[in-house]
Design a protein around this motif. Sequence first.
Motif, short mmCIF file in Angstrom:
data_model
loop_
_atom_site.label_atom_id
_atom_site.label_comp_id
_atom_site.label_asym_id
_atom_site.label_seq_id
_atom_site.Cartn_x
_atom_site.Cartn_y
_atom_site.Cartn_z
N UNK A 1 0.85 -1.19 0.00
CA UNK A 1 0.00 0.00 0.00
C UNK A 1 0.89 1.23 0.00
N UNK A 2 0.30 2.35 -0.38
CA UNK A 2 1.06 3.59 -0.39
C UNK A 2 1.35 4.07 -1.79
N UNK A 3 2.06 5.21 -1.93
CA UNK A 3 2.29 5.85 -3.23
C UNK A 3 2.96 4.96 -4.27
N UNK A 4 3.87 4.10 -3.83
CA UNK A 4 4.60 3.25 -4.78
C UNK A 4 4.07 1.82 -4.82
N UNK A 5 2.88 1.60 -4.25
CA UNK A 5 2.34 0.24 -4.14
C UNK A 5 2.08 -0.39 -5.50
N UNK A 6 1.71 0.40 -6.49
CA UNK A 6 1.44 -0.13 -7.83
C UNK A 6 2.66 -0.87 -8.35
N UNK A 7 3.80 -0.21 -8.28
CA UNK A 7 5.03 -0.79 -8.83
C UNK A 7 5.52 -1.96 -7.98
N UNK A 8 5.34 -1.86 -6.68
CA UNK A 8 5.72 -2.96 -5.79
C UNK A 8 4.91 -4.21 -6.10
N UNK A 9 3.60 -4.05 -6.29
CA UNK A 9 2.74 -5.19 -6.58
C UNK A 9 3.02 -5.78 -7.96
N UNK A 10 3.32 -4.93 -8.93
CA UNK A 10 3.68 -5.41 -10.27
C UNK A 10 4.94 -6.27 -10.20
N UNK A 11 5.95 -5.77 -9.51
CA UNK A 11 7.21 -6.50 -9.40
C UNK A 11 7.02 -7.83 -8.67
N UNK A 12 6.14 -7.84 -7.67
CA UNK A 12 5.89 -9.07 -6.92
C UNK A 12 5.22 -10.13 -7.79
N UNK A 13 4.27 -9.71 -8.62
CA UNK A 13 3.60 -10.65 -9.53
C UNK A 13 4.60 -11.21 -10.54
N UNK A 14 5.43 -10.35 -11.10
CA UNK A 14 6.44 -10.79 -12.07
C UNK A 14 7.40 -11.77 -11.42
N UNK A 15 7.78 -11.48 -10.19
CA UNK A 15 8.73 -12.35 -9.47
C UNK A 15 8.14 -13.74 -9.22
N UNK A 16 6.87 -13.79 -8.82
CA UNK A 16 6.25 -15.06 -8.44
C UNK A 16 5.64 -15.82 -9.61
N UNK A 17 5.11 -15.09 -10.60
CA UNK A 17 4.33 -15.74 -11.66
C UNK A 17 4.86 -15.49 -13.07
N UNK A 18 5.79 -14.59 -13.21
CA UNK A 18 6.32 -14.26 -14.53
C UNK A 18 5.59 -13.07 -15.14
N UNK A 19 6.22 -12.48 -16.14
CA UNK A 19 5.69 -11.27 -16.77
C UNK A 19 4.33 -11.48 -17.41
N UNK A 20 4.09 -12.67 -17.97
CA UNK A 20 2.83 -12.93 -18.67
C UNK A 20 1.62 -12.83 -17.75
N UNK A 21 1.84 -13.03 -16.45
CA UNK A 21 0.72 -12.95 -15.50
C UNK A 21 0.10 -11.55 -15.48
#
Length: 222
Positions: free
Chosen positions: A132-152
């Motif tokens: 959560x917070x101002x940079x949460x969008x980018x943090x959540x995007x990076x987390x999805x890429x890390x766990x599931x790959x870019x295609x997710x």
Amino acid sequence: MALTFLYPMEVIKTRIQIQGEIKKSRNYKLSNIATILRSEGLHSLYRGFSISLFTIPVFNTLYFPIYEKFKHKFKQDFGWKENDTKLYSLSAAAAGSLCNLITNPLWVIRTRMQTEIFFNSSTEHFNKKYAHGPLSVFTNILEIVKLEGFRALYKGFSATMVGIIHPIIFFPLYEKLKIHLKKNYDKESEDLSTKFIVLATITSKLISSAVSYPHEVLRSRL
């Protein structure tokens, strides 16, 4: 302001769209909103709100200038004129396709946050899983890429692309309704009156939303 007050309805709508896909899911419907509030709390209906505050302005900020750019280019390259259906339709389709490509990861995160309650209703779990917070969008995007790959980040993209039927219908209908109303009901005014602009907007939105709504269900479920 409107987003703040109406966002719980958006969350409930998304949950209604996907609940048929999930076994033993809660029964979400507008008629039992009081029960939902008692059992989950108001904060539950604002899950994904911080992402929406970023996503919706980004999409709209991109969409309308790009739409106008494509209109200008098509006029210049092909000699198309105002009141030409293909000018509005193809400009809307091109702008919609480009904006969907850019913003799909943001919609994926928002949908996941809105529907996480189907998988784990714990607020503690939700706050731990999503930043959560101002940079949460980018943090959540990076987390999805890390766990599931870019295609997710592009799950549901095919359904999202079907959704460009909405602007393809909306913009030609909106533009033509404005011309029709100006010509037949508002001849004496230099510019179309606000009441007729509102009428054209509401009419076009209702029709285009009714036609394109199934794609929203598909996008949520994918």
